[in-house]
Write a protein that holds these residues in place. Structure first.
Motif, PDB file in Angstrom:
ATOM      1  N   VAL A  21       0.853  -1.203   0.000  1.00  0.00           N
ATOM      2  CA  VAL A  21       0.000   0.000   0.000  1.00  0.00           C
ATOM      3  C   VAL A  21       0.884   1.248   0.000  1.00  0.00           C
ATOM      4  N   ASN A  22       1.896   1.259   0.879  1.00  0.00           N
ATOM      5  CA  ASN A  22       2.777   2.419   1.024  1.00  0.00           C
ATOM      6  C   ASN A  22       3.694   2.635  -0.182  1.00  0.00           C
ATOM      7  N   ALA A  23       3.854   1.626  -1.012  1.00  0.00           N
ATOM      8  CA  ALA A  23       4.720   1.734  -2.197  1.00  0.00           C
ATOM      9  C   ALA A  23       3.986   2.280  -3.413  1.00  0.00           C
ATOM     10  N   ASP A  24       2.674   2.465  -3.302  1.00  0.00           N
ATOM     11  CA  ASP A  24       1.860   2.942  -4.425  1.00  0.00           C
ATOM     12  C   ASP A  24       1.872   4.475  -4.446  1.00  0.00           C
ATOM     13  N   TRP A  64      -6.720   7.556   7.999  1.00  0.00           N
ATOM     14  CA  TRP A  64      -7.006   6.346   7.239  1.00  0.00           C
ATOM     15  C   TRP A  64      -6.098   6.297   6.023  1.00  0.00           C
ATOM     16  N   ARG A  65      -5.781   5.085   5.609  1.00  0.00           N
ATOM     17  CA  ARG A  65      -5.029   4.863   4.376  1.00  0.00           C
ATOM     18  C   ARG A  65      -5.344   3.452   3.897  1.00  0.00           C
ATOM     19  N   LEU A  66      -5.989   3.351   2.762  1.00  0.00           N
ATOM     20  CA  LEU A  66      -6.330   2.053   2.191  1.00  0.00           C
ATOM     21  C   LEU A  66      -5.664   1.888   0.842  1.00  0.00           C
ATOM     22  N   GLY A  67      -5.389   0.649   0.500  1.00  0.00           N
ATOM     23  CA  GLY A  67      -4.865   0.345  -0.823  1.00  0.00           C
ATOM     24  C   GLY A  67      -5.873   0.715  -1.900  1.00  0.00           C
ATOM     25  N   ARG A  68      -5.357   1.047  -3.062  1.00  0.00           N
ATOM     26  CA  ARG A  68      -6.197   1.554  -4.141  1.00  0.00           C
ATOM     27  C   ARG A  68      -7.328   0.597  -4.530  1.00  0.00           C
ATOM     28  N   SER A  69      -7.091  -0.712  -4.428  1.00  0.00           N
ATOM     29  CA  SER A  69      -8.137  -1.678  -4.796  1.00  0.00           C
ATOM     30  C   SER A  69      -9.335  -1.609  -3.859  1.00  0.00           C
TER      31      SER A  69
END
Length: 180
Positions: free
Chosen positions: A25-28, A98-103
Motif C-alpha cells: 500500500v505504502n509503495a503505491d 485512514w489509508r487504504l490500498g487503491r483496490s
C-alpha cells in the motif's frame, strides 16, 4: 487487545504478516500522493511505522488499527487515532486517519473504518475532540471527514513538507448530538 468489527471490516492490532501487504500500500505513488511530501515507503519504513503505531497503543491506549476485510482476511490498510505531532499548532488533540490500498477505494470502506475509530475514540476513550488533517486538494478524504460529521476549522501549512492542509474537527458534543 482492542478489536472493532463493522459489517465488512475487522479493525485490529498489527501482526508481523501485515508488514508486507501494508508495504505494498505504502509503495503505491497514487496512495501516497496526499501523505506528507508524497514519497512512497519501502518495507523497512513500513515495519518501522507499524512498530511506532504499536508503541502508541501501548503508551496511549489508542492507535492505528490494521483494517482487515472480513470476507477475505485481506489487509486493506489502516485507520485509527494518533497524536499529530507533526502539526504542533493544533496540539493537544487526537487525529483520526485512514489509508487504504487503491483496490479498496470507492467502496465506502474508509468511511466505515473511520466511523468505527471515531466512535471508539469518543465512546471508549472519552476524547473531547477529534480532528483530521487533510492536504488541500485531497477531495476524497475531505468527503470522508464530512461524512464523519467533521467540519473545517482552519487551513495551515504542514511544516514537515510545506504543503497546505485543512484541519477538520468533531467535538464529543457534536458527535453525541449526531448519533442520537
Amino acid at each position: 487487545m482492542v478489536t472493532l468489527e463493522t459489517p465488512r471490516l475487522i479493525l485490529r492490532r498489527w501482526r508481523e504478516d501485515d508488514v508486507a501487504p501494508m508495504a505494498a500500500v505504502n509503495a503505491d505513488p497514487e496512495v501516497m500522493r496526499w501523505i506528507r511530501d508524497g514519497s512512497v515507503r519501502d518495507e523497512q519504513q513500513t515495519r518501522d511505522g507499524v512498530q511506532a503505531w504499536e508503541s502508541e497503543w501501548e503508551s496511549r491506549g489508542f492507535g492505528l488499527f490494521a483494517v482487515e476485510i472480513r470476507s477475505t482476511g485481506e489487509l486493506a490498510g489502516f485507520t485509527g487515532l494518533s497524536v499529530p505531532g507533526f502539526l504542533p499548532e493544533v496540539l493537544p488533540v487526537v487525529e483520526a486517519g485512514w489509508r487504504l490500498g487503491r483496490s479498496h477505494w470507492g467502496q465506502g470502506l474508509a468511511t466505515e473504518a473511520a466511523e468505527a475509530a471515531v466512535r471508539f475514540g469518543f465512546e471508549e476513550r472519552g476524547l473531547e475532540r477529534i480532528v483530521s488533517i487533510i492536504q488541500v486538494g485531497n477531495d476524497a478524504s475531505e468527503r470522508i471527514a464530512t461524512k464523519l460529521g467533521m467540519h473545517p476549522v482552519r487551513e495551515t501549512v504542514n511544516p514537515t513538507c510545506g504543503r497546505r492542509v485543512r484541519v477538520f474537527e468533531l467535538s464529543s458534543d457534536q458527535y453525541v448530538t449526531a448519533t442520537r
